[in-house]
Design a protein around this motif. Structure first.
Motif, PDB file in Angstrom:
ATOM      1  N   GLU A 263       0.843  -1.211   0.000  1.00  0.00           N
ATOM      2  CA  GLU A 263       0.000   0.000   0.000  1.00  0.00           C
ATOM      3  C   GLU A 263       0.877   1.260   0.000  1.00  0.00           C
ATOM      4  N   LEU A 264       1.979   1.210   0.744  1.00  0.00           N
ATOM      5  CA  LEU A 264       2.830   2.394   0.896  1.00  0.00           C
ATOM      6  C   LEU A 264       3.940   2.456  -0.156  1.00  0.00           C
ATOM      7  N   GLY A 265       3.987   1.458  -1.041  1.00  0.00           N
ATOM      8  CA  GLY A 265       5.012   1.434  -2.089  1.00  0.00           C
ATOM      9  C   GLY A 265       6.408   1.168  -1.553  1.00  0.00           C
ATOM     10  N   LEU A 266       6.478   0.454  -0.420  1.00  0.00           N
ATOM     11  CA  LEU A 266       7.791   0.118   0.166  1.00  0.00           C
ATOM     12  C   LEU A 266       8.196  -1.294  -0.257  1.00  0.00           C
ATOM     13  N   PRO A 267       9.512  -1.596  -0.262  1.00  0.00           N
ATOM     14  CA  PRO A 267       9.958  -2.915  -0.741  1.00  0.00           C
ATOM     15  C   PRO A 267       9.559  -4.051   0.194  1.00  0.00           C
ATOM     16  N   ASP A 268       9.515  -5.263  -0.378  1.00  0.00           N
ATOM     17  CA  ASP A 268       9.283  -6.454   0.450  1.00  0.00           C
ATOM     18  C   ASP A 268      10.398  -6.537   1.482  1.00  0.00           C
ATOM     19  N   PRO A 269      10.103  -7.100   2.667  1.00  0.00           N
ATOM     20  CA  PRO A 269      11.123  -7.094   3.719  1.00  0.00           C
ATOM     21  C   PRO A 269      12.241  -8.110   3.504  1.00  0.00           C
ATOM     22  N   LEU A 270      13.427  -7.744   3.995  1.00  0.00           N
ATOM     23  CA  LEU A 270      14.501  -8.718   4.187  1.00  0.00           C
ATOM     24  C   LEU A 270      14.471  -9.063   5.675  1.00  0.00           C
ATOM     25  N   VAL A 271      14.664 -10.336   5.996  1.00  0.00           N
ATOM     26  CA  VAL A 271      14.447 -10.770   7.368  1.00  0.00           C
ATOM     27  C   VAL A 271      15.732 -11.345   7.964  1.00  0.00           C
ATOM     28  N   VAL A 272      16.289 -10.610   8.922  1.00  0.00           N
ATOM     29  CA  VAL A 272      17.489 -11.090   9.620  1.00  0.00           C
ATOM     30  C   VAL A 272      17.006 -11.912  10.809  1.00  0.00           C
ATOM     31  N   SER A 273      17.282 -13.209  10.769  1.00  0.00           N
ATOM     32  CA  SER A 273      16.830 -14.082  11.846  1.00  0.00           C
ATOM     33  C   SER A 273      18.028 -14.394  12.737  1.00  0.00           C
ATOM     34  N   ILE A 274      18.020 -13.823  13.958  1.00  0.00           N
ATOM     35  CA  ILE A 274      19.166 -13.996  14.859  1.00  0.00           C
ATOM     36  C   ILE A 274      18.931 -15.223  15.739  1.00  0.00           C
ATOM     37  N   GLU A 275      19.914 -16.136  15.720  1.00  0.00           N
ATOM     38  CA  GLU A 275      19.729 -17.420  16.406  1.00  0.00           C
ATOM     39  C   GLU A 275      20.676 -17.571  17.587  1.00  0.00           C
ATOM     40  N   LEU A 276      20.133 -18.054  18.700  1.00  0.00           N
ATOM     41  CA  LEU A 276      20.914 -18.223  19.932  1.00  0.00           C
ATOM     42  C   LEU A 276      20.259 -19.318  20.787  1.00  0.00           C
ATOM     43  N   PRO A 277      21.072 -20.211  21.423  1.00  0.00           N
ATOM     44  CA  PRO A 277      20.453 -21.249  22.258  1.00  0.00           C
ATOM     45  C   PRO A 277      19.716 -20.652  23.466  1.00  0.00           C
ATOM     46  N   ASP A 278      18.650 -21.367  23.930  1.00  0.00           N
ATOM     47  CA  ASP A 278      17.822 -20.866  25.042  1.00  0.00           C
ATOM     48  C   ASP A 278      18.619 -20.576  26.305  1.00  0.00           C
ATOM     49  N   ASP A 279      19.600 -21.443  26.643  1.00  0.00           N
ATOM     50  CA  ASP A 279      20.308 -21.214  27.918  1.00  0.00           C
ATOM     51  C   ASP A 279      21.091 -19.901  27.882  1.00  0.00           C
ATOM     52  N   VAL A 280      21.622 -19.542  26.716  1.00  0.00           N
ATOM     53  CA  VAL A 280      22.348 -18.264  26.598  1.00  0.00           C
ATOM     54  C   VAL A 280      21.355 -17.097  26.723  1.00  0.00           C
ATOM     55  N   ILE A 281      20.174 -17.264  26.137  1.00  0.00           N
ATOM     56  CA  ILE A 281      19.140 -16.219  26.207  1.00  0.00           C
ATOM     57  C   ILE A 281      18.733 -15.962  27.661  1.00  0.00           C
ATOM     58  N   ILE A 282      18.475 -17.052  28.401  1.00  0.00           N
ATOM     59  CA  ILE A 282      18.000 -16.916  29.786  1.00  0.00           C
ATOM     60  C   ILE A 282      19.066 -16.214  30.626  1.00  0.00           C
ATOM     61  N   GLU A 283      20.319 -16.607  30.417  1.00  0.00           N
ATOM     62  CA  GLU A 283      21.437 -15.998  31.147  1.00  0.00           C
ATOM     63  C   GLU A 283      21.516 -14.491  30.816  1.00  0.00           C
ATOM     64  N   ARG A 284      21.391 -14.161  29.522  1.00  0.00           N
ATOM     65  CA  ARG A 284      21.485 -12.742  29.120  1.00  0.00           C
ATOM     66  C   ARG A 284      20.356 -11.901  29.696  1.00  0.00           C
ATOM     67  N   LEU A 285      19.125 -12.430  29.604  1.00  0.00           N
ATOM     68  CA  LEU A 285      17.978 -11.619  30.038  1.00  0.00           C
ATOM     69  C   LEU A 285      17.952 -11.426  31.546  1.00  0.00           C
ATOM     70  N   SER A 286      18.451 -12.430  32.291  1.00  0.00           N
ATOM     71  CA  SER A 286      18.439 -12.299  33.744  1.00  0.00           C
ATOM     72  C   SER A 286      19.337 -11.153  34.174  1.00  0.00           C
ATOM     73  N   SER A 287      20.377 -10.866  33.383  1.00  0.00           N
ATOM     74  CA  SER A 287      21.267  -9.765  33.788  1.00  0.00           C
ATOM     75  C   SER A 287      21.047  -8.511  32.934  1.00  0.00           C
ATOM     76  N   ARG A 288      20.006  -8.498  32.077  1.00  0.00           N
ATOM     77  CA  ARG A 288      19.735  -7.308  31.263  1.00  0.00           C
ATOM     78  C   ARG A 288      19.092  -6.215  32.125  1.00  0.00           C
ATOM     79  N   ARG A 289      19.554  -5.012  31.955  1.00  0.00           N
ATOM     80  CA  ARG A 289      18.945  -3.844  32.589  1.00  0.00           C
ATOM     81  C   ARG A 289      18.665  -2.839  31.492  1.00  0.00           C
ATOM     82  N   VAL A 290      17.582  -2.085  31.632  1.00  0.00           N
ATOM     83  CA  VAL A 290      17.217  -1.154  30.563  1.00  0.00           C
ATOM     84  C   VAL A 290      16.811   0.193  31.155  1.00  0.00           C
ATOM     85  N   CYS A 291      17.204   1.256  30.458  1.00  0.00           N
ATOM     86  CA  CYS A 291      16.738   2.593  30.849  1.00  0.00           C
ATOM     87  C   CYS A 291      15.376   2.766  30.193  1.00  0.00           C
TER      88      CYS A 291
END
Ligand code: AMP
Length: 221
Positions: free
Chosen positions: A105-133
């Motif tokens: 509708e907006l005349g924009l291109p079809d998307p390119l999709v970057v799929s970032i892959e990481l095992p669940d245990d690394v994700i859980i470890e990262r998020l437990s120590s993530r802090r955000v402003c």
């Protein structure tokens, strides 16, 4: 000037937001994070924010209709005239279909999709120590960025670095389940369209960004 539509796909905590922000500088199109838009609504105490907070704290998804409306409104702003980098959207097949229609509708291109892959245990470890402003969206790691957190100068003037309610262990587990059930099917959806660019999320932010650029390049030149 060329237009770009990029989707950062991946489970929570793989670094989609960080990589999306880095890409803004390269592509000069805005970063659209539906999670950030929802958190701003929560902060502002709007009706939508109040409804969304309960869902977000459980780790579930806000309804497709609400999200699609939000994205349509955001894409209609001037700065998105040459496209956008989507982060945390689409998260379901109906959202992906709605985005496809909106882009046409907006005349924009079809998307390119970057799929970032990481095992669940690394994700859980990262998020437990993530802090955000929550005022500017800057993210930190409690273990490695202690000094950065202490010295954080928020562009809004009032730093507010927190452990997100939805980064607590039970909610993280639920968010990973929801990802597998509702969002992971998008991998095949975009693979069939020839749009998928898988990237490993292991290593430093700069290492991952180098992979993202290599993965996107053939589609952007
Ligand atoms: P995020 O910051 O992208 O992890 O989003 C935080 C939370 O906001 C998610 O766990 C969902 O509850 C909600 N949310 C963000 N984006 C979407 C979306 N595209 N569809 C449905 N819910 C979303």
């Amino acid at each position: 000037m060329a237009s770009f539509t990029v989707i950062m796909l991946g489970a929570v905590g793989v670094g989609k937001g960080t990589q999306a922000k880095k890409l803004v500088d390269s592509l000069k199109v805005p970063h659209i994070s539906t999670g950030d838009i929802l958190r701003a609504e929560v902060q502002a105490g709007t009706e939508l924010g109040l409804k969304a907070k309960e869902i977000m704290d459980r780790g579930d998804l806000v309804s497709d209709d609400i999200i699609i409306d939000m994205v349509r409104n955001r894409l209609n702003l001037n700065d998105a005239g040459r496209g956008a980098i989507f982060d945390g959207f689409p998260r379901t097949i109906p959202q992906a279909e709605a985005l496809g229609a909106l882009l046409k509708e907006l005349g924009l291109p079809d998307p390119l999709v970057v799929s970032i892959e990481l095992p669940d245990d690394v994700i859980i470890e990262r998020l437990s120590s993530r802090r955000v402003c929550i005022n500017c969206g800057a993210t930190f790691n409690l273990k490695t960025d202690e000094q950065l957190i202490a010295n954080h100068k928020c562009p809004t003037g009032t730093p507010n670095v927190i452990h997100r309610d939805d980064d607590q262990p039970d909610t993280i587990k639920r968010r990973l389940e929801v990802y597998r059930e509702k969002t992971a099917p998008l991998i095949n959806y975009y693979k069939k369209q020839g749009a998928l660019r898988p990237v490993s999320g292991e290593g430093s932010q700069d290492e991952v960004f180098a992979r993202v650029l290599i993965a996107l390049d053939p589609g952007l030149i």
